[in-house]
Design a protein around this motif. Structure first.
Motif, PDB file in Angstrom:
ATOM      1  N   LEU A 304       0.812  -1.214   0.000  1.00 40.43           N
ATOM      2  CA  LEU A 304       0.000   0.000   0.000  1.00 40.43           C
ATOM      3  C   LEU A 304       0.846   1.266   0.000  1.00 40.43           C
ATOM      4  O   LEU A 304       0.313   2.367   0.048  1.00 40.43           O
ATOM      5  CB  LEU A 304      -0.930   0.004   1.216  1.00 40.43           C
ATOM      6  N   GLY A 305       2.166   1.096  -0.063  1.00 39.10           N
ATOM      7  CA  GLY A 305       3.039   2.259  -0.044  1.00 39.10           C
ATOM      8  C   GLY A 305       3.175   2.879   1.327  1.00 39.10           C
ATOM      9  O   GLY A 305       3.548   4.047   1.456  1.00 39.10           O
ATOM     10  N   ILE A 306       2.847   2.102   2.366  1.00 44.77           N
ATOM     11  CA  ILE A 306       2.970   2.602   3.733  1.00 44.77           C
ATOM     12  C   ILE A 306       4.389   2.309   4.211  1.00 44.77           C
ATOM     13  O   ILE A 306       4.750   1.161   4.463  1.00 44.77           O
ATOM     14  CB  ILE A 306       1.931   1.945   4.668  1.00 44.77           C
ATOM     15  N   SER A 307       5.182   3.353   4.316  1.00 45.19           N
ATOM     16  CA  SER A 307       6.584   3.175   4.698  1.00 45.19           C
ATOM     17  C   SER A 307       6.831   3.498   6.165  1.00 45.19           C
ATOM     18  O   SER A 307       7.786   3.019   6.771  1.00 45.19           O
ATOM     19  CB  SER A 307       7.493   4.052   3.826  1.00 45.19           C
ATOM     20  N   ASN A 308       5.947   4.355   6.740  1.00 44.60           N
ATOM     21  CA  ASN A 308       6.115   4.615   8.170  1.00 44.60           C
ATOM     22  C   ASN A 308       5.209   3.669   8.952  1.00 44.60           C
ATOM     23  O   ASN A 308       4.152   3.266   8.465  1.00 44.60           O
ATOM     24  CB  ASN A 308       5.794   6.072   8.510  1.00 44.60           C
ATOM     25  N   TYR A 309       5.634   3.302  10.118  1.00 39.64           N
ATOM     26  CA  TYR A 309       4.910   2.298  10.886  1.00 39.64           C
ATOM     27  C   TYR A 309       4.200   2.901  12.095  1.00 39.64           C
ATOM     28  O   TYR A 309       4.097   2.292  13.148  1.00 39.64           O
ATOM     29  CB  TYR A 309       5.852   1.147  11.287  1.00 39.64           C
ATOM     30  N   LYS A 310       3.696   4.138  11.893  1.00 40.33           N
ATOM     31  CA  LYS A 310       2.868   4.747  12.930  1.00 40.33           C
ATOM     32  C   LYS A 310       1.544   3.993  12.999  1.00 40.33           C
ATOM     33  O   LYS A 310       1.056   3.464  11.988  1.00 40.33           O
ATOM     34  CB  LYS A 310       2.626   6.216  12.602  1.00 40.33           C
ATOM     35  N   SER A 311       0.945   3.980  14.158  1.00 41.83           N
ATOM     36  CA  SER A 311      -0.269   3.184  14.348  1.00 41.83           C
ATOM     37  C   SER A 311      -1.388   3.599  13.405  1.00 41.83           C
ATOM     38  O   SER A 311      -2.108   2.751  12.864  1.00 41.83           O
ATOM     39  CB  SER A 311      -0.750   3.294  15.805  1.00 41.83           C
ATOM     40  N   GLU A 312      -1.532   4.927  13.157  1.00 42.99           N
ATOM     41  CA  GLU A 312      -2.641   5.357  12.308  1.00 42.99           C
ATOM     42  C   GLU A 312      -2.450   4.903  10.858  1.00 42.99           C
ATOM     43  O   GLU A 312      -3.404   4.538  10.179  1.00 42.99           O
ATOM     44  CB  GLU A 312      -2.817   6.884  12.376  1.00 42.99           C
ATOM     45  N   SER A 313      -1.200   4.889  10.369  1.00 39.61           N
ATOM     46  CA  SER A 313      -0.931   4.420   9.007  1.00 39.61           C
ATOM     47  C   SER A 313      -1.200   2.926   8.891  1.00 39.61           C
ATOM     48  O   SER A 313      -1.798   2.453   7.922  1.00 39.61           O
ATOM     49  CB  SER A 313       0.523   4.724   8.618  1.00 39.61           C
ATOM     50  N   LEU A 314      -0.743   2.180   9.884  1.00 41.04           N
ATOM     51  CA  LEU A 314      -0.933   0.731   9.841  1.00 41.04           C
ATOM     52  C   LEU A 314      -2.411   0.363   9.931  1.00 41.04           C
ATOM     53  O   LEU A 314      -2.833  -0.653   9.390  1.00 41.04           O
ATOM     54  CB  LEU A 314      -0.145   0.075  10.968  1.00 41.04           C
ATOM     55  N   GLU A 315      -3.199   1.185  10.613  1.00 44.07           N
ATOM     56  CA  GLU A 315      -4.622   0.864  10.692  1.00 44.07           C
ATOM     57  C   GLU A 315      -5.344   1.120   9.376  1.00 44.07           C
ATOM     58  O   GLU A 315      -6.417   0.569   9.157  1.00 44.07           O
ATOM     59  CB  GLU A 315      -5.257   1.622  11.860  1.00 44.07           C
ATOM     60  N   VAL A 316      -4.741   1.916   8.495  1.00 47.78           N
ATOM     61  CA  VAL A 316      -5.252   2.008   7.127  1.00 47.78           C
ATOM     62  C   VAL A 316      -5.088   0.651   6.440  1.00 47.78           C
ATOM     63  O   VAL A 316      -5.992   0.162   5.760  1.00 47.78           O
ATOM     64  CB  VAL A 316      -4.519   3.105   6.325  1.00 47.78           C
ATOM     65  N   ALA A 317      -3.926   0.028   6.608  1.00 43.48           N
ATOM     66  CA  ALA A 317      -3.694  -1.306   6.041  1.00 43.48           C
ATOM     67  C   ALA A 317      -4.694  -2.309   6.609  1.00 43.48           C
ATOM     68  O   ALA A 317      -5.198  -3.182   5.902  1.00 43.48           O
ATOM     69  CB  ALA A 317      -2.260  -1.758   6.335  1.00 43.48           C
ATOM     70  N   LYS A 318      -4.979  -2.159   7.886  1.00 39.88           N
ATOM     71  CA  LYS A 318      -5.960  -3.037   8.540  1.00 39.88           C
ATOM     72  C   LYS A 318      -7.344  -2.868   7.887  1.00 39.88           C
ATOM     73  O   LYS A 318      -8.035  -3.854   7.608  1.00 39.88           O
ATOM     74  CB  LYS A 318      -6.024  -2.691  10.028  1.00 39.88           C
ATOM     75  N   PHE A 319      -7.721  -1.617   7.632  1.00 40.51           N
ATOM     76  CA  PHE A 319      -9.032  -1.339   7.028  1.00 40.51           C
ATOM     77  C   PHE A 319      -9.127  -1.923   5.622  1.00 40.51           C
ATOM     78  O   PHE A 319     -10.122  -2.561   5.260  1.00 40.51           O
ATOM     79  CB  PHE A 319      -9.276   0.175   7.002  1.00 40.51           C
ATOM     80  N   ILE A 320      -8.097  -1.739   4.813  1.00 39.55           N
ATOM     81  CA  ILE A 320      -8.128  -2.241   3.437  1.00 39.55           C
ATOM     82  C   ILE A 320      -8.128  -3.765   3.423  1.00 39.55           C
ATOM     83  O   ILE A 320      -8.826  -4.398   2.627  1.00 39.55           O
ATOM     84  CB  ILE A 320      -6.959  -1.651   2.628  1.00 39.55           C
ATOM     85  N   MET A 321      -7.354  -4.378   4.329  1.00 42.89           N
ATOM     86  CA  MET A 321      -7.373  -5.843   4.408  1.00 42.89           C
ATOM     87  C   MET A 321      -8.763  -6.331   4.794  1.00 42.89           C
ATOM     88  O   MET A 321      -9.254  -7.325   4.239  1.00 42.89           O
ATOM     89  CB  MET A 321      -6.328  -6.325   5.420  1.00 42.89           C
ATOM     90  N   TRP A 322      -9.398  -5.647   5.692  1.00 37.28           N
ATOM     91  CA  TRP A 322     -10.757  -6.019   6.105  1.00 37.28           C
ATOM     92  C   TRP A 322     -11.732  -5.905   4.939  1.00 37.28           C
ATOM     93  O   TRP A 322     -12.574  -6.787   4.724  1.00 37.28           O
ATOM     94  CB  TRP A 322     -11.188  -5.116   7.260  1.00 37.28           C
ATOM     95  N   LEU A 323     -11.616  -4.827   4.138  1.00 33.75           N
ATOM     96  CA  LEU A 323     -12.485  -4.669   2.969  1.00 33.75           C
ATOM     97  C   LEU A 323     -12.309  -5.827   1.982  1.00 33.75           C
ATOM     98  O   LEU A 323     -13.276  -6.311   1.395  1.00 33.75           O
ATOM     99  CB  LEU A 323     -12.191  -3.341   2.261  1.00 33.75           C
ATOM    100  N   ILE A 324     -11.068  -6.254   1.809  1.00 33.38           N
ATOM    101  CA  ILE A 324     -10.810  -7.377   0.897  1.00 33.38           C
ATOM    102  C   ILE A 324     -11.446  -8.653   1.433  1.00 33.38           C
ATOM    103  O   ILE A 324     -12.090  -9.408   0.693  1.00 33.38           O
ATOM    104  CB  ILE A 324      -9.293  -7.562   0.683  1.00 33.38           C
TER     105      ILE A 324
END
Length: 339
Positions: A304-324
């Motif tokens: 997803l192009g998320i290079s920083n591992y701040k909690s708010e960025s990683l929770e975007v990955a969580k949301f997209i994985m959930w949508l899939i």
């Protein structure tokens, strides 16, 4: 892929050859491999057997008036050159495409005025139209064309607003949505993504749109979906601070992808690995989803192009994985309709 969220600006930049290319791709989606807009021709269709259809698209702002014969001559000359430069065995068709109801003049007949979409091989054209084509070819010095390969197509494109001009395309999109089991209320979203895909590709000559590209843009009707975001916040107990970040940023992360089935396939492979490692998974679906996603979402961040591992960025990955995960059945129907 940076998806423009301004639908009006995308549609304003949309042209007849984009409409026609999308229409023809959707009409033949099972038999086609890919297509190009502004490639070797105005439109190129690449078929699964490797053959190509070269298409010269000529639009008129007055489709009910007699078409300018010079446009037809120019199209035939270019198609003749295509034939000269290629092996005939590699050509499926050489096509003159227009939105004109009277491409050969009103006196030649009204056959092109009968429907929004009209298709003729040269052999099936009325005699007057055949003679007109033959006459035009004779006027082109050193140009020949194999009439067995020549097709003439009309695709309607005319009106004072986008809804009117795109009505033929809308029919084909709605037919595709029906076969892919995409809800009808997703039409505007899908239209916007397909418009962007086609118009942006035409800015780069020889930019081929593969089926995987099309599948990726079509899948955005589910991935780029804010309607379920409140449920996600509740299910995963997202903090108020991170809620605002996800609302504002997740589309940016999603659009940074060249979205294609690899993203969905990666999540599905993670599911397979999870099931292998957990022969006795959590009993409820909710518990299963929560446990799987909480253990795997960080693996999706690089895609997803998320290079920083701040909690708010990683929770975007969580949301997209959930949508899939929750749309897996939808993606299966989509794949079956395309491939």
């Amino acid at each position: 892929m940076a998806v423009d969220t301004n639908a009006a600006s995308v549609e304003a930049a949309f042209h007849y050859q984009d409409v026609a290319a999308l229409y023809l791709f959707l009409k033949n989606i099972k038999e086609l491999k890919s297509f190009e807009v502004e490639g070797e021709e105005d439109i190129d269709l690449i078929w699964r057997n490797g053959k190509k259809s070269y298409i010269q698209a000529k639009e008129t702002v007055s489709p009910y008036e007699t078409f300018n014969v010079q446009y037809i001559k120019k199209a035939l000359a270019v198609l003749s050159k295509d034939q000269e430069e290629c092996n005939n065995d590699d050509i499926k068709s050489l096509t003159f495409l227009t939105n004109s109801h009277f491409p050969f003049g009103k006196r030649a007949g009204h056959e092109f005025d009968n429907d929004d979409y009209i298709f003729f091989t040269y052999q099936d054209l009325p005699p007057k139209m055949q003679r007109k084509v033959a006459s035009l070819m004779e006027s082109l010095s050193n140009s020949i064309i194999d009439y067995k390969l020549l097709h003439i197509i009309k695709i309607e494109y005319y009106g004072s607003d986008n809804a009117t001009r795109l009505r033929v395309l809308r029919k084909s999109i709605e037919e595709f949505m029906d076969s892919a089991q995409i809800p009808s209320n997703k039409y505007q979203t899908l239209l916007h993504h397909l418009l962007f895909m086609t118009s942006s590709s035409s800015e780069f000559q020889n930019k081929t749109i593969e089926k995987n590209d099309f599948a990726g843009y079509a899948s955005l009707v589910y991935l780029d979906d804010t309607s379920r975001i409140e449920k996600f916040f509740e299910e995963f107990d997202i903090s108020h601070t991170n809620e605002e970040y996800i609302r504002n940023q997740y589309s940016q992360y999603l659009s940074s992808l060249t979205v294609d089935p690899h993203l969905i396939n990666k999540v599905n492979q993670l599911v397979i690995n999870y099931n292998t490692d957990h022969p006795t998974p959590p009993q409820s679906r909710r518990s299963y989803e929560l446990d799987f996603i909480n253990k795997n979402y960080k693996k999706l961040a690089p895609d997803l192009g998320i290079s920083n591992y701040k909690s708010e960025s990683l929770e975007v990955a969580k949301f997209i994985m959930w949508l899939i995960i929750i749309n897996n059945a939808n993606f299966k129907s989509l794949k079956e309709a395309i491939f």
